[in-house]
Structure formats: structure tokens, C-alpha cells
Design a protein around this motif. Structure first.
Motif, PDB file in Angstrom:
ATOM      1  N   GLY A 144      35.610  31.495  43.468  1.00 19.38           N
ATOM      2  CA  GLY A 144      36.081  30.077  44.072  1.00 19.38           C
ATOM      3  C   GLY A 144      37.227  29.966  44.983  1.00 19.38           C
ATOM      4  N   THR A 145      37.837  28.721  44.581  1.00 18.42           N
ATOM      5  CA  THR A 145      38.931  28.077  46.156  1.00 18.42           C
ATOM      6  C   THR A 145      39.995  27.236  45.024  1.00 18.42           C
ATOM      7  OG1 THR A 145      37.160  27.688  47.915  1.00 18.42           O
ATOM      8  CG2 THR A 145      39.187  26.910  47.816  1.00 18.42           C
ATOM      9  N   LEU A 146      41.462  27.569  46.393  1.00 12.21           N
ATOM     10  CA  LEU A 146      42.204  27.233  45.711  1.00 12.21           C
ATOM     11  C   LEU A 146      42.270  26.390  46.759  1.00 12.21           C
ATOM     12  CD1 LEU A 146      44.370  30.771  44.791  1.00 12.21           C
ATOM     13  CD2 LEU A 146      44.307  28.868  43.326  1.00 12.21           C
ATOM     14  N   ARG A 183      42.578  36.214  41.366  1.00 13.38           N
ATOM     15  CA  ARG A 183      43.149  37.409  41.246  1.00 13.38           C
ATOM     16  C   ARG A 183      42.051  37.687  42.310  1.00 13.38           C
ATOM     17  NH1 ARG A 183      44.066  42.343  38.338  1.00 13.38           N
ATOM     18  NH2 ARG A 183      45.366  42.691  37.051  1.00 13.38           N
ATOM     19  N   ASN A 184      42.210  38.914  43.295  1.00 12.33           N
ATOM     20  CA  ASN A 184      41.219  39.548  44.016  1.00 12.33           C
ATOM     21  C   ASN A 184      40.705  37.984  45.239  1.00 12.33           C
ATOM     22  OD1 ASN A 184      38.901  40.827  45.051  1.00 12.33           O
ATOM     23  ND2 ASN A 184      37.017  40.234  44.172  1.00 12.33           N
ATOM     24  N   LEU A 185      41.847  37.359  45.988  1.00 15.41           N
ATOM     25  CA  LEU A 185      42.824  36.749  46.479  1.00 15.41           C
ATOM     26  C   LEU A 185      41.649  37.202  48.463  1.00 15.41           C
ATOM     27  CD1 LEU A 185      45.761  36.170  45.662  1.00 15.41           C
ATOM     28  CD2 LEU A 185      44.128  34.242  45.300  1.00 15.41           C
ATOM     29  N   VAL A 186      41.180  36.569  49.246  1.00  8.20           N
ATOM     30  CA  VAL A 186      40.387  36.553  50.696  1.00  8.20           C
ATOM     31  C   VAL A 186      42.096  36.295  51.327  1.00  8.20           C
ATOM     32  CG1 VAL A 186      38.667  35.548  51.889  1.00  8.20           C
ATOM     33  CG2 VAL A 186      38.646  35.748  49.617  1.00  8.20           C
ATOM     34  N   GLU A 187      42.190  37.492  51.867  1.00  8.63           N
ATOM     35  CA  GLU A 187      43.206  36.949  52.971  1.00  8.63           C
ATOM     36  C   GLU A 187      42.997  35.839  54.132  1.00  8.63           C
ATOM     37  OE1 GLU A 187      45.386  40.150  55.253  1.00  8.63           O
ATOM     38  OE2 GLU A 187      44.669  41.311  54.614  1.00  8.63           O
ATOM     39  N   GLU A 188      41.740  35.835  54.423  1.00  6.58           N
ATOM     40  CA  GLU A 188      41.136  35.165  56.069  1.00  6.58           C
ATOM     41  C   GLU A 188      40.966  33.824  55.022  1.00  6.58           C
ATOM     42  OE1 GLU A 188      37.139  34.327  58.814  1.00  6.58           O
ATOM     43  OE2 GLU A 188      37.453  36.128  57.178  1.00  6.58           O
ATOM     44  N   GLY A 206      46.463  39.135  42.549  1.00  9.40           N
ATOM     45  CA  GLY A 206      46.301  37.381  43.122  1.00  9.40           C
ATOM     46  C   GLY A 206      48.146  37.559  42.957  1.00  9.40           C
ATOM     47  N   GLU A 207      49.022  38.050  43.301  1.00  4.13           N
ATOM     48  CA  GLU A 207      50.591  37.365  43.026  1.00  4.13           C
ATOM     49  C   GLU A 207      50.987  37.266  44.847  1.00  4.13           C
ATOM     50  OE1 GLU A 207      51.483  39.642  39.447  1.00  4.13           O
ATOM     51  OE2 GLU A 207      51.961  40.755  41.205  1.00  4.13           O
ATOM     52  N   ILE A 208      52.169  36.619  44.947  1.00  4.23           N
ATOM     53  CA  ILE A 208      52.729  36.236  45.805  1.00  4.23           C
ATOM     54  C   ILE A 208      54.643  36.415  45.611  1.00  4.23           C
ATOM     55  CG2 ILE A 208      53.491  33.532  45.320  1.00  4.23           C
ATOM     56  CD1 ILE A 208      52.906  33.431  48.661  1.00  4.23           C
ATOM     57  N   ILE A 265      49.656  26.520  47.236  1.00  2.00           N
ATOM     58  CA  ILE A 265      48.731  27.992  47.946  1.00  2.00           C
ATOM     59  C   ILE A 265      47.392  27.413  48.500  1.00  2.00           C
ATOM     60  CG2 ILE A 265      48.083  30.105  47.863  1.00  2.00           C
ATOM     61  CD1 ILE A 265      50.479  30.822  46.359  1.00  2.00           C
ATOM     62  N   SER A 266      46.448  27.601  49.328  1.00  7.10           N
ATOM     63  CA  SER A 266      45.805  27.199  49.346  1.00  7.10           C
ATOM     64  C   SER A 266      44.325  28.208  49.835  1.00  7.10           C
ATOM     65  CB  SER A 266      45.027  26.074  50.735  1.00  7.10           C
ATOM     66  OG  SER A 266      45.581  25.330  50.319  1.00  7.10           O
ATOM     67  N   GLY A 267      43.207  28.742  49.857  1.00  7.41           N
ATOM     68  CA  GLY A 267      42.485  30.156  49.672  1.00  7.41           C
ATOM     69  C   GLY A 267      41.305  30.060  49.448  1.00  7.41           C
ATOM     70  N   ASP A 268      40.227  31.271  49.046  1.00  5.20           N
ATOM     71  CA  ASP A 268      39.598  31.103  48.399  1.00  5.20           C
ATOM     72  C   ASP A 268      39.840  32.823  47.577  1.00  5.20           C
ATOM     73  OD1 ASP A 268      37.874  29.219  49.479  1.00  5.20           O
ATOM     74  OD2 ASP A 268      37.193  30.449  51.527  1.00  5.20           O
ATOM     75  N   TYR A 269      39.417  33.258  46.343  1.00  3.68           N
ATOM     76  CA  TYR A 269      38.997  33.916  46.055  1.00  3.68           C
ATOM     77  C   TYR A 269      37.739  34.663  45.169  1.00  3.68           C
ATOM     78  CZ  TYR A 269      39.195  30.461  41.675  1.00  3.68           C
ATOM     79  OH  TYR A 269      39.296  29.963  41.244  1.00  3.68           O
ATOM     80  N   ASN A 270      37.778  36.031  45.400  1.00  5.36           N
ATOM     81  CA  ASN A 270      36.472  36.459  44.717  1.00  5.36           C
ATOM     82  C   ASN A 270      35.995  37.018  43.564  1.00  5.36           C
ATOM     83  OD1 ASN A 270      35.716  37.113  47.653  1.00  5.36           O
ATOM     84  ND2 ASN A 270      35.810  38.386  48.081  1.00  5.36           N
ATOM     85  N   ALA A 271      34.416  36.996  42.910  1.00  4.57           N
ATOM     86  CA  ALA A 271      34.917  37.170  41.699  1.00  4.57           C
ATOM     87  C   ALA A 271      35.495  38.290  41.404  1.00  4.57           C
ATOM     88  CB  ALA A 271      33.069  37.027  41.234  1.00  4.57           C
ATOM     89  N   VAL A 272      35.519  38.475  39.885  1.00  2.00           N
ATOM     90  CA  VAL A 272      36.281  40.214  39.061  1.00  2.00           C
ATOM     91  C   VAL A 272      35.221  39.705  37.869  1.00  2.00           C
ATOM     92  CG1 VAL A 272      38.035  40.904  38.194  1.00  2.00           C
ATOM     93  CG2 VAL A 272      38.280  39.528  40.425  1.00  2.00           C
ATOM     94  N   ASP A 273      34.871  41.616  37.374  1.00  2.00           N
ATOM     95  CA  ASP A 273      34.602  41.686  36.981  1.00  2.00           C
ATOM     96  C   ASP A 273      34.395  43.191  36.292  1.00  2.00           C
ATOM     97  OD1 ASP A 273      32.358  42.094  34.234  1.00  2.00           O
ATOM     98  OD2 ASP A 273      30.859  41.892  35.525  1.00  2.00           O
TER      99      ASP A 273
END
Length: 252
Positions: free
Chosen positions: A98-100, A119-124, A149-151, A165-173
Motif C-alpha cells: 500500500g501507500t502511506l 513494515r517493508n518500506l520502499v526507500e524510493e 518500519g521505524e524512523i 510520512i509519505s511513501g510506499d510499502y510492500n507486502a509481508v507474509d
């Protein structure tokens, strides 16, 4: 035919008692193990003569059985085996991608790691702004743990204020282990293998055992780390013995 010696290799399978459903769990996958040891125990009691004719000699002796011990060393690593090591319960860790969008985080302290909520934040494309949502924090004033997923804000923000904070995050399983929740492992165990001397199959069935973790788990060990379990074999209702060892003769 009798082999002149025994050197066995094989795999171990476990069925663990579920404390929630109060039922045996399914037999899991066969596990690589470094040890599957059954140790019968006994105690000898002797009645010693006091007669002047045979003083100190045994007039009667009896061997009394004591609980049989089971020791298993599991080299395979899975959430289920590590839960036994850490006396824990396994839970799922799931998160969809999803997206923050201007997600707010309160800076409770400078230099402390704060959860972002995903979790699993996208750096770009990851951006951090002041509370106004338009003034971007300068590079170097914060660090990000992308996996957790911490700052950590080091400067540029007053303690007690919010950042956005704005950005994307990937799935976690994945899985997580809630440690210290199950102090003992009640299980059934099977060994399926062969005597490497002559190739004859060797089987062992433990109908019930109560085990506990017997070693530390060193995440930084220089050697491979196994899950060490040990405890007593018990005889469950409906059985006259707690375990069986079988050398089956297989025919085509």
C-alpha cells in the motif's frame, strides 16, 4: 539377518499437542535432526546381609524402572521448531502492499526508534515532512529501518511535535513467535531411518513425551545452532508402553 553394528540415519517427525484446541496437531514435515535418543533409566535396590557368614553380600536385588528420557536435536529451522526452542506460540505476520499518505508520527524523543505503522518500506519515493506537511526534513536529520518500519529523528524537530510520512510499502507474509508462552512441549515423535551398516529400515514411535528446551539459542554463534529438546516419555491411556522400536523386514 543380524547386523554387526548399528549406525543409523533418518528423519524425525513431530505431532504437537495444541493447548488451545486440546487435541493433537497433524504430523508435520519430516525434519533434519542431529539426535534422536531414547534413554531408559532404572534404579537398583539391594538388601545387604548382616550375617557373620556373608556380611555385606546381597541377599536380594531388584532393578526398578524409572522414567525413560527422550532427547531430540533438530537442525532444521522453521517457525514451528523455533517456537519449541523459545517456548512460544506461532502467529502470522501479514501485511498487504500500500501507500502511506501523510501518515503522522509523534516524535516522543530525539534519537529513539519510532514505529511508522507499516513494515517493508520502499526507500524510493520515501519522504518525511514537518507537521505542516510541506516542509521536508533535511537528509541526515533522520534514519529509517526499512524492514521493521521505524524512523529515528535525530534533529530538526521539537520533541512532542508530529512528522508526516509519505511513501510506499510492500507486502509481508511471515510468522512471529510469542516467546515464553508454552513452557513445555507435549508431543508425539517418530523416527524413520535405516541402519547404514546393512540398509535395514529402523523405526521408532514415541506415543507421548513431555519435553522442554535445554539450551540457549545463540543467534551469533560461529557454528550451526540446533533446537535441543529433552524430557520424559510417558505412557498414554490405551497403551502399555510409551514407545516402540521396530526393525521391519520388508518384502517385495
Amino acid at each position: 539377518m543380524t547386523a554387526r553394528a548399528v549406525l543409523a540415519g533418518g528423519l524425525v517427525t513431530l505431532s504437537v499437542w495444541n493447548t488451545v484446541t486440546q487435541a493433537w496437531g497433524p504430523w508435520g514435515d519430516a525434519l533434519d535432526a542431529d539426535k534422536f535418543a531414547i534413554k531408559p533409566n532404572s534404579e537398583k535396590k539391594s538388601s545387604t546381609s548382616k550375617s557373620h557368614k556373608d556380611y555385606g553380600q546381597s541377599r536380594a536385588s531388584v532393578v526398578i524402572p524409572k522414567p525413560t528420557e527422550l532427547s531430540i536435536s533438530i537442525s532444521a529451522a522453521s517457525a514451528a521448531t523455533l517456537a519449541m526452542q523459545f517456548q512460544g506460540i506461532v502467529e502470522s505476520v501479514t501485511q498487504g502492499a500500500g501507500t502511506l499518505a501523510a501518515a503522522e508520527v509523534t516524535v516522543t524523543a530525539l534519537g529513539d526508534w519510532l514505529p511508522i505503522g507499516k513494515r517493508n518500506l520502499v526507500e524510493e519515493g520515501f519522504e518525511v515532512f514537518q507537521a505542516d506537511g510541506s516542509t521536508e526534513l533535511a537528509a541526515g536529520t533522520y534514519e529509517v529501518n526499512w524492514s521493521r518500519g521505524e524512523i529515528r529523528v535525530k534533529s530538526g524537530v521539537t520533541v512532542g511535535n508530529k512528522i508526516k510520512i509519505s511513501g510506499d510499502y510492500n507486502a509481508v507474509d511471515g510468522k512471529k513467535i510469542l516467546g515464553g508462552r508454552v513452557p513445555q512441549i507435549r508431543c508425539r515423535a517418530r523416527f524413520d531411518g535405516a541402519n547404514l551398516v546393512d540398509g535395514a529400515p529402523v523405526e521408532a514411535d514415541v506415543f507421548e513425551a513431555v519435553l522442554g528446551a535445554g539450551n540457549e539459542f545463540d543467534f551469533l554463534s560461529d557454528n550451526f545452532t540446533a533446537t535441543e529438546l529433552s524430557g520424559d516419555i510417558v505412557t498414554p491411556p490405551g497403551k502399555e508402553q510409551g514407545y516402540e522400536v521396530v526393525w521391519p523386514t520388508l518384502t517385495a
